[in-house]
Design a protein around this motif. Structure first.
Motif, PDB file in Angstrom:
ATOM      1  N   GLU A 176       0.855  -1.179   0.000  1.00 18.87           N
ATOM      2  CA  GLU A 176       0.000   0.000   0.000  1.00 18.87           C
ATOM      3  C   GLU A 176       0.894   1.234   0.000  1.00 18.87           C
ATOM      4  OE1 GLU A 176      -0.660   2.232   2.706  1.00 18.87           O
ATOM      5  OE2 GLU A 176      -2.502   3.157   1.960  1.00 18.87           O
ATOM      6  N   SER A 177       0.393   2.366  -0.493  1.00 16.49           N
ATOM      7  CA  SER A 177       1.240   3.545  -0.729  1.00 16.49           C
ATOM      8  C   SER A 177       1.913   4.053   0.538  1.00 16.49           C
ATOM      9  CB  SER A 177       0.418   4.667  -1.362  1.00 16.49           C
ATOM     10  OG  SER A 177      -0.651   5.051  -0.510  1.00 16.49           O
ATOM     11  N   ARG A 178       1.311   3.854   1.701  1.00 19.79           N
ATOM     12  CA  ARG A 178       1.929   4.343   2.933  1.00 19.79           C
ATOM     13  C   ARG A 178       3.070   3.445   3.410  1.00 19.79           C
ATOM     14  NH1 ARG A 178      -3.607   5.573   3.593  1.00 19.79           N
ATOM     15  NH2 ARG A 178      -3.971   7.819   3.857  1.00 19.79           N
ATOM     16  N   GLN A 179       3.320   2.358   2.712  1.00 21.41           N
ATOM     17  CA  GLN A 179       4.431   1.485   3.054  1.00 21.41           C
ATOM     18  C   GLN A 179       5.678   1.780   2.218  1.00 21.41           C
ATOM     19  OE1 GLN A 179       2.745  -2.375   2.415  1.00 21.41           O
ATOM     20  NE2 GLN A 179       1.172  -2.113   3.984  1.00 21.41           N
ATOM     21  N   VAL A 180       5.586   2.737   1.289  1.00 25.60           N
ATOM     22  CA  VAL A 180       6.714   3.108   0.428  1.00 25.60           C
ATOM     23  C   VAL A 180       7.241   4.462   0.882  1.00 25.60           C
ATOM     24  CG1 VAL A 180       7.489   3.556  -1.930  1.00 25.60           C
ATOM     25  CG2 VAL A 180       5.721   1.831  -1.496  1.00 25.60           C
ATOM     26  N   ALA A 181       8.504   4.517   1.261  1.00 24.28           N
ATOM     27  CA  ALA A 181       9.106   5.764   1.725  1.00 24.28           C
ATOM     28  C   ALA A 181       9.644   6.555   0.540  1.00 24.28           C
ATOM     29  CB  ALA A 181      10.231   5.479   2.709  1.00 24.28           C
ATOM     30  N   VAL A 182       9.508   7.880   0.614  1.00 27.04           N
ATOM     31  CA  VAL A 182      10.097   8.790  -0.370  1.00 27.04           C
ATOM     32  C   VAL A 182      11.068   9.699   0.371  1.00 27.04           C
ATOM     33  CG1 VAL A 182       9.666  10.581  -2.093  1.00 27.04           C
ATOM     34  CG2 VAL A 182       8.026   8.712  -1.811  1.00 27.04           C
ATOM     35  N   VAL A 183      12.315   9.701  -0.066  1.00 26.71           N
ATOM     36  CA  VAL A 183      13.383  10.462   0.587  1.00 26.71           C
ATOM     37  C   VAL A 183      13.942  11.457  -0.412  1.00 26.71           C
ATOM     38  CG1 VAL A 183      15.604  10.332   1.775  1.00 26.71           C
ATOM     39  CG2 VAL A 183      13.930   8.486   2.056  1.00 26.71           C
ATOM     40  N   GLY A 210       7.534  -1.411   2.069  1.00 18.80           N
ATOM     41  CA  GLY A 210       7.432  -1.870   0.685  1.00 18.80           C
ATOM     42  C   GLY A 210       8.586  -1.466  -0.200  1.00 18.80           C
ATOM     43  N   GLY A 211       9.354  -0.453   0.185  1.00 20.23           N
ATOM     44  CA  GLY A 211      10.443   0.015  -0.655  1.00 20.23           C
ATOM     45  C   GLY A 211      10.754   1.468  -0.375  1.00 20.23           C
ATOM     46  N   VAL A 212      11.785   1.985  -1.057  1.00 21.02           N
ATOM     47  CA  VAL A 212      12.233   3.359  -0.866  1.00 21.02           C
ATOM     48  C   VAL A 212      12.488   3.990  -2.230  1.00 21.02           C
ATOM     49  CG1 VAL A 212      13.942   4.874   0.195  1.00 21.02           C
ATOM     50  CG2 VAL A 212      13.337   2.723   1.307  1.00 21.02           C
ATOM     51  N   VAL A 213      12.005   5.207  -2.414  1.00 18.31           N
ATOM     52  CA  VAL A 213      12.324   6.024  -3.586  1.00 18.31           C
ATOM     53  C   VAL A 213      13.165   7.192  -3.105  1.00 18.31           C
ATOM     54  CG1 VAL A 213      11.420   7.482  -5.435  1.00 18.31           C
ATOM     55  CG2 VAL A 213      10.227   5.366  -4.814  1.00 18.31           C
ATOM     56  N   GLN A 214      14.406   7.286  -3.589  1.00 22.89           N
ATOM     57  CA  GLN A 214      15.310   8.358  -3.197  1.00 22.89           C
ATOM     58  C   GLN A 214      15.465   9.345  -4.349  1.00 22.89           C
ATOM     59  OE1 GLN A 214      18.994   6.572  -1.975  1.00 22.89           O
ATOM     60  NE2 GLN A 214      18.062   5.370  -0.355  1.00 22.89           N
ATOM     61  N   VAL A 215      15.350  10.632  -4.033  1.00 23.98           N
ATOM     62  CA  VAL A 215      15.544  11.710  -5.006  1.00 23.98           C
ATOM     63  C   VAL A 215      16.757  12.508  -4.555  1.00 23.98           C
ATOM     64  CG1 VAL A 215      14.505  13.687  -6.181  1.00 23.98           C
ATOM     65  CG2 VAL A 215      13.055  11.801  -5.382  1.00 23.98           C
ATOM     66  N   ARG A 216      17.784  12.571  -5.377  1.00 22.79           N
ATOM     67  CA  ARG A 216      19.010  13.269  -5.025  1.00 22.79           C
ATOM     68  C   ARG A 216      19.212  14.416  -6.009  1.00 22.79           C
ATOM     69  NH1 ARG A 216      22.676   7.779  -4.224  1.00 22.79           N
ATOM     70  NH2 ARG A 216      21.355   6.853  -2.610  1.00 22.79           N
TER      71      ARG A 216
END
Length: 674
Positions: free
Chosen positions: A117-124, A166-172
């Protein structure tokens, strides 16, 4: 390292794998139809092109922390993907394998990885978790896509902060080293966009100072409606109330000392407004608009010198957002029936440390603390105030034993929700987690990995208290979700073909799902168990001027337990299959063509008015593009790139969820200078 055609490398997240990526061609309509440029539709160019430096402004989680026992990361440069000017993170993620991206009935974009579910995916973003909010998730349509994007699938590390299952999306964001670039574009429906960026890096007193800035604007009068879909409110072939305006700006700086110490700062600001397309399957859909929305993210960070016995890094993030929401009585959108305004503020403190423990072992630690505050007001009622504090403390270690690497770690996640106005304090929550993994290289280019992990997700303030203008019944008694996950995989090169296969199993107890309670309203409840079993396959190859990539994800997700009503055993908006095929072809006369095809399997959604699950049929979307580039020297006029592409060339009717189709066929032209 092996690379999806273009510039989406699949890397074991080691420093040596950080190669510069370059600008990429857009897609070609009807050329190589049936092929998908997908997530990996970027391409590597010589260093003489306008490349973007990959150093982040602030510290991210140490890359090696999620290598042992986990699938390789998928890395892409936002400027190298086939995107319009001033793109959002949501647009970029739709082009990356194994990520589900959909727009919900609130007009927000949600993410899903491995049935999550979307709240299980972290965005950094620049080292700051921006998904620790009132809603417990980040809306990637309100996050600019710039610099380097990294997708980490599954629970590959315990050091990414709380609520990461669920996973991590990193934006650098890029810092320095990039020559000035200007991009402009327009589509046949009247949408326009423009963006520009510049950076500089110079030596200062034995160190280095890097500066970077960018800005962009986007506007669309509406989304094209697929021809098989009817919309009574459509005008000129555009979905009702689907207009969008957005402006964004970014500035960043990084100073590095001769001994390896550094400090960084960045500020990202976004302002906009948008409509919310009504759900076509409902007699009484949400008739909402966001007349104003804004978000500002300030990140400050620093790291110790290389002479220290441990590599210590720390960051502070301030995430401030403001939103206005209006509800209307009919499709004319003339009379406002209700108005809601809210302000969000999250202050995040994060510290990481890494040091060697002997010749073959490494230890890593991370502490993350987030203070979340939310104020909201419905019409002229008094402001309601909410607050939640989250923190996470984790430690991981890994040891190399010849060709085998072992890893293990533990984490403690916690939250407390103090008394706010007429809302009583909730009891503090504590949840421990663990992870163990192993990787091996039996020989040649083969890498095997396996891991098992356990962690919890604590409900967000919105899940506990929000009524969403009468659409939800609050449930402050929600319990944390608890995940037990396992994965095993193989990565190998066979001649010119590189392949990766990963099998995964997620067992989520006390899963939070929405249920219909009558009168078109929903209520979030804990279900006994949600189980996800699946496989991810990825293959890439290149032969002379042709590069190909294929990806496949198959999964079976079910809800189990006595509290799950008959007919609601399937979760919402999680397709059983996704498959893509990418192609990039270099042509004579300095032309380059790309095409992508994406197949999405059947999925289910909950019909609020009929209180039953509805099946959404499968479908395939085809995109394509062609570009030509001229080089004449230096400066903005020294390089000119023209693009022509088409999205959804077959005008297929694909649904993100019940009553919400993706845009129909869209023709777009673009020009890039510099």
């Amino acid at each position: 390292m092996h690379r999806v055609p273009g510039s989406v490398p699949i890397v074991p997240r080691a420093p040596a794998a950080r190669r510069r990526l370059a600008l990429l061609a857009m897609r070609m309509a009807a050329v190589l139809a049936g092929l998908r440029a997908g997530a990996a539709a970027a391409q590597e160019r010589p260093d003489t092109a306008a490349t973007v430096g990959l150093k982040a402004v602030v510290v991210s989680v140490p890359a090696a922390a999620s290598v042992v026992g986990g699938a390789s990361a998928i890395v892409a440069n936002a400027d190298s993907l086939a995107l319009p000017a001033a793109p959002t993170l949501a647009q970029a993620l739709r082009r990356i394998p194994f990520v589900g991206v959909r727009e919900n009935s609130r007009g927000e974009v949600e993410l899903s990885v491995r049935g999550s579910e979307s709240r299980q995916v972290a965005v950094v973003m620049d080292g700051v978790p921006i998904s620790l909010t009132w809603d417990g998730r980040a809306d990637p349509s309100l996050v600019p896509a710039a610099g380097r994007l990294v997708l980490v699938r599954g629970l590959a590390s315990l050091l990414h902060g709380p609520n990461t299952l669920g996973g991590v999306v990193q934006v650098r964001s890029p810092i320095g080293g990039a020559p000035p670039t200007l991009r402009m574009g327009a589509d046949h429906a009247g949408g326009v966009s423009a963006s520009g960026q510049a950076g500089v890096s110079t030596a200062v007193r034995g160190g280095r100072l890097s500066l970077s800035s960018s800005a962009g604007v986007r506007r669309r009068p509406g989304q094209p409606l697929p021809s098989p879909v009817s919309d009574s409110g459509a005008a000129g072939g555009l979905r009702a109330n689907s207009d969008f305006e957005q402006a964004q700006a970014y500035v960043g700086a990084r100073a590095e000392g001769g001994a390896g110490a550094w400090a960084g700062a960045s500020l990202s600001v976004l302002r906009g407004s948008r409509g919310v397309p009504p759900e076509l399957h409902l007699r009484e859909p949400r008739l909402w608009r966001y007349p104003a929305t804004s978000r500002s993210l300030l990140a400050l960070s620093a790291g110790g010198p290389a002479t220290w016995p441990a590599r210590v890094e720390a960051s502070v993030g301030v995430d401030a957002a403001a939103t206005e929401l209006e509800q209307y009585g009919d499709l004319s959108y003339d009379a406002v029936e209700a108005r809601e305004r809210w302000r969000d503020g999250t202050v995040t403190l994060r510290t990481t440390a890494e040091h060697a423990a002997g010749a073959h072992a490494t230890l890593r630690y991370a502490f993350t603390h987030a203070d979340i505050r939310h104020r909201e007001r419905v019409d002229d009622d008094p402001f309601a105030r909410y607050r939640q504090r989250l923190w996470s403390l984790g430690a991981e270690g890994e040891v190399a034993l010849g060709a085998v690497q072992l890893s293990g770690g533990a984490v403690m996640d916690a939250a407390d929700t103090p008394e706010s106005g007429d809302k009583p304090a909730l009891r503090p929550l504590r949840a421990a987690g663990m992870r163990a993994g192993v990787s091996a290289r039996p020989g040649g280019s083969v890498r095997l990995h396996a891991s098992v992990s356990s962690r919890a997700r604590i409900p967000s303030l919105r899940e506990l208290y929000s009524g969403s203008l009468g659409r939800f019944e609050p449930n402050p008694g929600l319990r944390p979700e608890r995940l037990l996950g396992a994965e095993a995989g193989l990565t190998a090169a066979v001649g010119p073909v590189e392949v990766q296969g990963v099998a995964f199993r997620h067992d989520l107890s006390d899963a939070i799902v929405r249920t219909a309670v009558g009168d078109g309203r929903f209520r979030r409840e804990n279900r006994d168990r949600m189980q996800s079993t699946g496989v991810e396959l990825l293959a890439t190859t290149r032969h002379r001027a042709l590069a190909l990539s294929a990806d496949l994800m198959l999964q079976r997700v079910h809800i189990h337990g006595p509290t799950a009503p008959q007919g609601q055993r399937r979760p919402e908006n999680i397709p059983s299959a996704r498959a893509g095929l990418d192609a990039r072809l270099d042509l004579p006369w300095n032309l380059r063509a790309q095409s992508r095809a994406l197949y999405v399997g059947a999925q289910w959604c909950l019909h609020a008015e009929e209180e039953r699950m509805v099946r959404l049929k499968d479908g395939t979307r085809v995109d394509g593009g062609v570009e030509r580039e001229w080089r004449r020297g230096r400066g903005l006029a020294g390089r000119i790139r023209l693009t022509l592409d088409v999205e959804n060339a077959t005008d297929a009717a694909l649904y993100d969820q019940c009553g919400l189709p993706q845009p129909g066929r869209t023709l777009r032209m673009g020009i890039e200078l510099g």
